[in-house]
Design an enzyme around this catalytic site. Structure first.
Site, mmCIF file in Angstrom:
data_model
loop_
_atom_site.group_PDB
_atom_site.id
_atom_site.type_symbol
_atom_site.label_atom_id
_atom_site.label_comp_id
_atom_site.label_asym_id
_atom_site.label_seq_id
_atom_site.Cartn_x
_atom_site.Cartn_y
_atom_site.Cartn_z
ATOM 1 N N SER A 1 -16.084 33.269 15.613
ATOM 2 C CA SER A 1 -17.427 32.684 15.644
ATOM 3 C C SER A 1 -17.481 31.528 16.625
ATOM 4 O O SER A 1 -16.484 30.811 16.826
ATOM 5 C CB SER A 1 -17.805 32.186 14.246
ATOM 6 O OG SER A 1 -18.968 31.396 14.277
ATOM 7 N N TYR B 1 -16.377 27.166 6.890
ATOM 8 C CA TYR B 1 -16.522 28.500 7.487
ATOM 9 C C TYR B 1 -15.829 28.527 8.853
ATOM 10 O O TYR B 1 -15.035 29.430 9.151
ATOM 11 C CB TYR B 1 -17.998 28.856 7.630
ATOM 12 C CG TYR B 1 -18.254 30.043 8.526
ATOM 13 C CD1 TYR B 1 -17.919 31.326 8.116
ATOM 14 C CD2 TYR B 1 -18.825 29.879 9.790
ATOM 15 C CE1 TYR B 1 -18.149 32.431 8.931
ATOM 16 C CE2 TYR B 1 -19.062 30.969 10.609
ATOM 17 C CZ TYR B 1 -18.721 32.242 10.181
ATOM 18 O OH TYR B 1 -18.934 33.322 11.004
#
Length: 336
Positions: free
Chosen positions: A128, A153
């Site tokens: 990501s 995350y």
């Protein structure tokens, strides 16, 4: 026939990638745990698009289930693995970190062990743009250090990258990580801004605009993401002969390991994104301006030179065009 295992196949990117693989005549085994993080009905609808399209098999399995994953790899014996299953969401990771530990860390470890056991030809996994965290230099490059995540995350995605490198180094598994930049488009996730904005605006409700609308994102259309993913999947990572251990490039290695950004390379102000949505819907949003949320990054922008050099592709769908396509899908799916 070779088999590609697609994890998270009922997810946004997973469904689109599996569909393209099936259209190419490939055999796909898809798994998903169908959790309730967002509307399970949407996940089943995505699966409905895959069933009957070709040689597709689905199994409901959680990647964090070690025994089930071990049995799956032994039974399916995949040649390639496209690992897109993960617990997504920056803000949710603040409230429910255990879900990220289970799916993104334990689950990824199970994927690596399965790939090791079967000596797969190529493992491609989703990272990501969030890994860039506190980085201030734009655009973000794979050559940059990513040691300061600002959400749990992001920390799990950074962990995936270093875990993958260890397996590529130790066991020679060709492994590629893809840093996705704010993916949007038809069949998207309901927890993402475009989906939430569209739902609220059609209902005449206000939208929450974080960061006072001054946040910048490299919004990337789903078709561009899929094209990049499949091109990378078709070209297994190789050791970089020019890798210098004294001045290492984090995006390559002496192991068969690569990291690539996949982004539109056109950073867009959040307010301009909203303007594109207003034009597509033919209505003006009622905006509730709010401060930036914990864990959010102020700006993202992708340097995609490495991706272009590796597979000859650069995402380029304009935001206004992509947003209009999403609205067309949304109206057809929810209003018909």
């Amino acid at each position: 026939m070779s088999v590609t295992l697609v994890t998270g196949c009922a997810g946004f990117i997973g469904m689109h990638c599996a569909q393209r693989l099936l259209e190419r005549g490939e055999r796909v085994v898809g798994i998903d745990n169908l959790n309730a993080y967002y509307d399970v009905g949407l996940k089943h609808a995505r699966l409905g698009r895959l069933h009957g399209q070709g040689d597709f098999t689905f199994e409901q399995i959680d990647v964090a289930d070690r025994d089930a994953m071990h049995a799956l790899f032994a039974r399916v014996r995949p040649h390639r693995v496209l690992h897109l299953a993960a617990q997504a969401g920056v803000r949710y990771s603040i409230d429910q970190p255990d879900d990220y530990t289970d799916s993104n860390l334990l689950g990824f470890g199970n994927i690596l062990q399965g790939c090791r056991a079967q000596q797969v030809e190529h493992l491609v996994f989703a990272s990501s743009s969030s890994v860039y965290g506190g980085n201030a230099k734009l655009p973000f490059s794979e050559r940059d250090a990513v040691d300061h995540p600002v959400s749990y995350y992001a920390a799990t995605k950074k962990a995936n990258e270093v875990m993958a490198h260890a397996y590529a180094h130790l066991y020679g598994i060709p492994t590629t990580g893809l840093r996705f930049f704010t993916v949007y488009g038809p069949w998207g996730r309901p927890d993402m801004a475009l989906f939430k904005f569209t739902r609220a605006m059609l209902a005449g409700e206000a939208i929450d605009v974080y960061g006072q609308g001054r946040l910048v994102r490299d919004f990337t259309y789903i078709d561009d993401i899929v094209e990049g993913v499949l091109r990378v999947l078709d070209k297994p990572a190789t050791p970089d002969a020019g890798h210098d251990p004294l001045a290492p490039n984090p995006g390559t290695s002496t192991a068969p390991y690569r990291i690539f950004n996949i982004g539109n390379s056109t950073p867009t102000l959040l307010m301009d994104y909203i303007t594109a949505l207003e034009a597509a819907l033919g209505t003006t949003a009622i905006k509730r301006m709010l401060p930036i949320q914990p864990g959010d990054m102020h700006s993202t922008a992708a340097d995609t030179a490495a991706l272009a050099a590796w597979v000859g592709f650069t995402p380029a769908t304009p935001v206004r065009e992509g947003v209009a396509r999403f609205v067309h899908w949304y109206r057809g799916f929810y209003e018909s």
